[in-house]
Scaffold this motif. Structure first.
Motif, PDB file in Angstrom:
ATOM      1  N   GLY A 169      -0.447  35.185   2.753  1.00 16.00           N
ATOM      2  CA  GLY A 169      -0.537  35.768   3.487  1.00 16.00           C
ATOM      3  C   GLY A 169       0.354  34.655   4.465  1.00 16.00           C
ATOM      4  O   GLY A 169       1.365  34.887   5.301  1.00 16.00           O
ATOM      5  N   ARG A 170      -0.243  33.706   4.444  1.00  9.79           N
ATOM      6  CA  ARG A 170      -0.073  32.569   4.964  1.00  9.79           C
ATOM      7  C   ARG A 170       0.631  32.048   5.111  1.00  9.79           C
ATOM      8  O   ARG A 170       2.107  31.296   5.794  1.00  9.79           O
ATOM      9  CB  ARG A 170      -1.331  31.073   4.569  1.00  9.79           C
ATOM     10  N   ARG A 171       1.970  32.434   3.687  1.00 13.81           N
ATOM     11  CA  ARG A 171       2.681  31.424   2.920  1.00 13.81           C
ATOM     12  C   ARG A 171       3.662  32.328   3.624  1.00 13.81           C
ATOM     13  O   ARG A 171       4.708  31.672   3.574  1.00 13.81           O
ATOM     14  CB  ARG A 171       2.996  31.288   1.599  1.00 13.81           C
ATOM     15  N   LEU A 172       3.296  33.494   3.025  1.00 14.74           N
ATOM     16  CA  LEU A 172       4.536  34.753   4.248  1.00 14.74           C
ATOM     17  C   LEU A 172       4.741  34.394   5.493  1.00 14.74           C
ATOM     18  O   LEU A 172       6.332  34.260   6.215  1.00 14.74           O
ATOM     19  CB  LEU A 172       4.051  36.085   3.587  1.00 14.74           C
ATOM     20  N   CYS A 202       6.219  22.616   2.691  1.00 15.69           N
ATOM     21  CA  CYS A 202       5.271  23.200   3.215  1.00 15.69           C
ATOM     22  C   CYS A 202       4.381  24.391   2.952  1.00 15.69           C
ATOM     23  O   CYS A 202       3.244  24.946   2.764  1.00 15.69           O
ATOM     24  CB  CYS A 202       5.694  23.211   4.727  1.00 15.69           C
ATOM     25  N   VAL A 203       5.738  25.386   2.260  1.00 12.04           N
ATOM     26  CA  VAL A 203       4.609  26.675   2.027  1.00 12.04           C
ATOM     27  C   VAL A 203       4.169  26.404   0.831  1.00 12.04           C
ATOM     28  O   VAL A 203       2.754  27.041   0.358  1.00 12.04           O
ATOM     29  CB  VAL A 203       6.382  27.857   1.776  1.00 12.04           C
ATOM     30  N   PHE A 204       4.815  25.874   0.403  1.00 13.56           N
ATOM     31  CA  PHE A 204       3.815  25.591  -1.255  1.00 13.56           C
ATOM     32  C   PHE A 204       3.327  24.368  -1.028  1.00 13.56           C
ATOM     33  O   PHE A 204       1.717  25.035  -2.731  1.00 13.56           O
ATOM     34  CB  PHE A 204       5.253  25.004  -2.440  1.00 13.56           C
ATOM     35  N   ARG A 205       2.596  23.876  -0.236  1.00  6.54           N
ATOM     36  CA  ARG A 205       1.027  22.910  -0.195  1.00  6.54           C
ATOM     37  C   ARG A 205       0.236  23.732   0.419  1.00  6.54           C
ATOM     38  O   ARG A 205      -1.173  23.474   0.247  1.00  6.54           O
ATOM     39  CB  ARG A 205       1.868  22.157   0.481  1.00  6.54           C
ATOM     40  N   SER A 206       0.445  25.240   1.348  1.00  8.91           N
ATOM     41  CA  SER A 206       0.169  25.810   1.691  1.00  8.91           C
ATOM     42  C   SER A 206      -1.426  26.837   1.209  1.00  8.91           C
ATOM     43  O   SER A 206      -0.641  26.921   0.023  1.00  8.91           O
ATOM     44  CB  SER A 206       0.637  26.650   2.987  1.00  8.91           C
ATOM     45  N   ARG A 207      -1.855  27.802   1.195  1.00 12.11           N
ATOM     46  CA  ARG A 207      -2.895  28.019   0.498  1.00 12.11           C
ATOM     47  C   ARG A 207      -3.282  29.930   0.843  1.00 12.11           C
ATOM     48  O   ARG A 207      -3.047  29.949   2.277  1.00 12.11           O
ATOM     49  CB  ARG A 207      -4.433  27.881   0.416  1.00 12.11           C
ATOM     50  N   PRO A 251       0.683  -0.808  -0.259  1.00 12.78           N
ATOM     51  CA  PRO A 251      -0.261  -0.119   0.293  1.00 12.78           C
ATOM     52  C   PRO A 251       1.171   1.541   0.022  1.00 12.78           C
ATOM     53  O   PRO A 251       1.783   1.563   0.489  1.00 12.78           O
ATOM     54  CB  PRO A 251      -0.812  -0.599   1.423  1.00 12.78           C
ATOM     55  N   LEU A 252       0.233   2.562  -0.489  1.00 12.00           N
ATOM     56  CA  LEU A 252       0.877   3.548  -0.626  1.00 12.00           C
ATOM     57  C   LEU A 252       1.093   4.160   0.690  1.00 12.00           C
ATOM     58  O   LEU A 252       0.373   3.148   1.660  1.00 12.00           O
ATOM     59  CB  LEU A 252       0.379   4.671  -1.118  1.00 12.00           C
ATOM     60  N   ARG A 253       2.358   4.511   1.459  1.00 14.07           N
ATOM     61  CA  ARG A 253       2.309   5.307   2.874  1.00 14.07           C
ATOM     62  C   ARG A 253       1.307   6.631   2.645  1.00 14.07           C
ATOM     63  O   ARG A 253       0.971   7.208   2.039  1.00 14.07           O
ATOM     64  CB  ARG A 253       3.818   5.388   2.443  1.00 14.07           C
ATOM     65  N   MET A 254       1.356   6.708   4.039  1.00 13.78           N
ATOM     66  CA  MET A 254       0.419   8.146   4.266  1.00 13.78           C
ATOM     67  C   MET A 254       1.458   9.262   4.030  1.00 13.78           C
ATOM     68  O   MET A 254       1.938   9.426   4.979  1.00 13.78           O
ATOM     69  CB  MET A 254      -0.189   7.545   5.759  1.00 13.78           C
ATOM     70  N   SER A 255       0.682   9.671   3.391  1.00  9.96           N
ATOM     71  CA  SER A 255       1.258  10.760   2.693  1.00  9.96           C
ATOM     72  C   SER A 255       0.697  11.832   2.427  1.00  9.96           C
ATOM     73  O   SER A 255      -0.522  11.631   1.582  1.00  9.96           O
ATOM     74  CB  SER A 255       2.711  10.566   1.453  1.00  9.96           C
ATOM     75  N   VAL A 256       0.815  13.375   1.982  1.00 16.98           N
ATOM     76  CA  VAL A 256      -0.067  14.752   2.025  1.00 16.98           C
ATOM     77  C   VAL A 256      -0.150  14.547  -0.157  1.00 16.98           C
ATOM     78  O   VAL A 256      -0.753  14.734  -0.281  1.00 16.98           O
ATOM     79  CB  VAL A 256       0.504  15.299   2.193  1.00 16.98           C
ATOM     80  N   GLN A 257       1.061  13.853  -0.181  1.00 16.21           N
ATOM     81  CA  GLN A 257       0.940  13.845  -2.000  1.00 16.21           C
ATOM     82  C   GLN A 257       0.770  13.177  -2.108  1.00 16.21           C
ATOM     83  O   GLN A 257      -1.017  13.342  -3.442  1.00 16.21           O
ATOM     84  CB  GLN A 257       2.508  13.578  -2.188  1.00 16.21           C
ATOM     85  N   PHE A 258       0.831  11.766  -1.357  1.00 18.24           N
ATOM     86  CA  PHE A 258       0.172  10.901  -2.019  1.00 18.24           C
ATOM     87  C   PHE A 258      -2.262  11.695  -1.740  1.00 18.24           C
ATOM     88  O   PHE A 258      -3.816  11.453  -3.012  1.00 18.24           O
ATOM     89  CB  PHE A 258      -0.714   9.466  -1.838  1.00 18.24           C
ATOM     90  N   SER A 259      -2.258  12.238  -0.392  1.00 17.14           N
ATOM     91  CA  SER A 259      -3.741  12.373  -0.115  1.00 17.14           C
ATOM     92  C   SER A 259      -4.331  12.955  -1.127  1.00 17.14           C
ATOM     93  O   SER A 259      -5.445  13.416  -1.924  1.00 17.14           O
ATOM     94  CB  SER A 259      -3.493  12.887   1.335  1.00 17.14           C
TER      95      SER A 259
END
Length: 319
Positions: free
Chosen positions: A306-309, A298-303, A229-237
């Motif tokens: 302002g949150r990224r900065l 982490c920054v790239f995946r954020s929305r 099984p794929l590991r539990m990961s943000v990218q797969f989610s």
């Protein structure tokens, strides 16, 4: 605070309806989701409820240990540390989360110039068992470098208020216990009468379907590639969630669903002293470059700009 995202705000912007409630039961036959406050009928369902801490039936651990499932859990741990009521900080579980937590507890103490004994216990023979042996040794050596005591083939034998006893016979008084020994899916997922693994992850087909009109994505889904099984990961989610939604739209339009094709970009084990390690696009990485890549993602995946900065500002302080 920089990691949390207001679902009310995004629901208004994108035009979907957000309901805050706890799911208690899903009836796949009648296509109904029951919650504490309401019941909802569905035409299509996506189960994307993630995972939560598994205490393995340990009432003492569930009562006295700190989990780390939510932003609020992180706030509670930080608040407990700031009370200066603990001499020993014990982390149960030597996987991805346990190693990262232990390293950040070290960083917390270092920034405040306080000395605390930090102990990471793992019931297996090595920390980070799924990783290549070289990375396991690298991480173990780094934990030793920063003074974290690692106890392998060791479990928490007993947890009480301020007391943690290990299976080695060691007992720590004035101890804070963080439980990262494993996860499973939510109870309503594990109760579903469909195929699932020991963690309650639902077996899905190539289109991420659990059954007729029901899909699963993220940690709730068990998608097998090459027999594992794929590991539990943000990218797969993220990719699974996008495909599940797109497949529902295609079915509504009378089009055939598309198969999931996972993209494994790699992983990073972030260490708070910037001796991180991992594999990116098949290339091994160590040290500060691995740390920078982790935080960049982490920054790239954020929305939101302002949150990224704000996250970049926090990163400058960490480095």
């Amino acid at each position: 605070d920089h990691l949390s995202y207001d679902l009310d705000a995004i629901s208004r912007r994108l035009g979907f309806r957000f309901l805050r409630d706890t799911v208690t039961d899903v009836d796949l036959g009648s296509r109904r989701v029951r919650c504490l406050q309401m019941a909802l009928d569905y035409d299509y369902l996506v189960i994307a409820s993630g995972s939560e801490t598994n205490f393995y039936g340990r009432d003492d651990a569930e009562r006295y240990a700190f989990p780390l499932d939510t932003v609020e859990d992180a706030r509670r741990i930080r608040s407990a540390l700031e009370q200066d009521a603990y001499d020993a900080l014990v982390v149960a579980g030597g996987g991805y989360t346990g190693v990262e937590v232990a390293a950040n507890l070290w960083a917390f103490c270092r920034r405040r110039r306080i000395r605390r004994q930090i102990v990471l216990c793992e019931r297996g023979p090595n920390v980070l068992k799924p990783l290549p042996e070289k990375l396991q040794r690298y991480v173990a050596a780094n934990l030793d470098r920063i003074g974290i005591v690692v106890r392998t083939e060791t479990q928490v034998a007993e947890a009480r208020q301020g007391v943690v006893a290990l299976s080695t016979g060691e007992t720590f008084d004035r101890a804070l216990l963080v439980w990262t020994a494993g996860v499973h899916t939510a109870g309503f997922v594990r109760d579903l009468p469909v195929a699932q693994d020991g963690q309650g992850r639902l077996e899905v087909d190539e289109y991420l379907r659990v059954g007729e009109r029901c899909f699963a994505a993220g940690d709730a889904a068990r998608y097998v590639v090459g027999g594992a099984p794929l590991r539990m990961s943000v990218q797969f989610s993220l990719d699974e969630g996008a495909l599940a939604g797109a497949n529902i739209v295609r079915l509504i339009r009378g089009q055939p669903p598309r198969a999931f094709r996972p993209r494994d970009l790699g992983y990073v084990i972030p260490m708070a002293n910037n001796r991180s390690c991992g594999i990116a696009l098949g290339v091994p990485m160590r040290g500060l470059p691995a740390t920078m890549l982790h935080y960049f993602m982490c920054v790239f995946r954020s929305r939101g700009l302002g949150r990224r900065l704000r996250m970049i500002g926090a990163l400058r302080r960490l480095l």
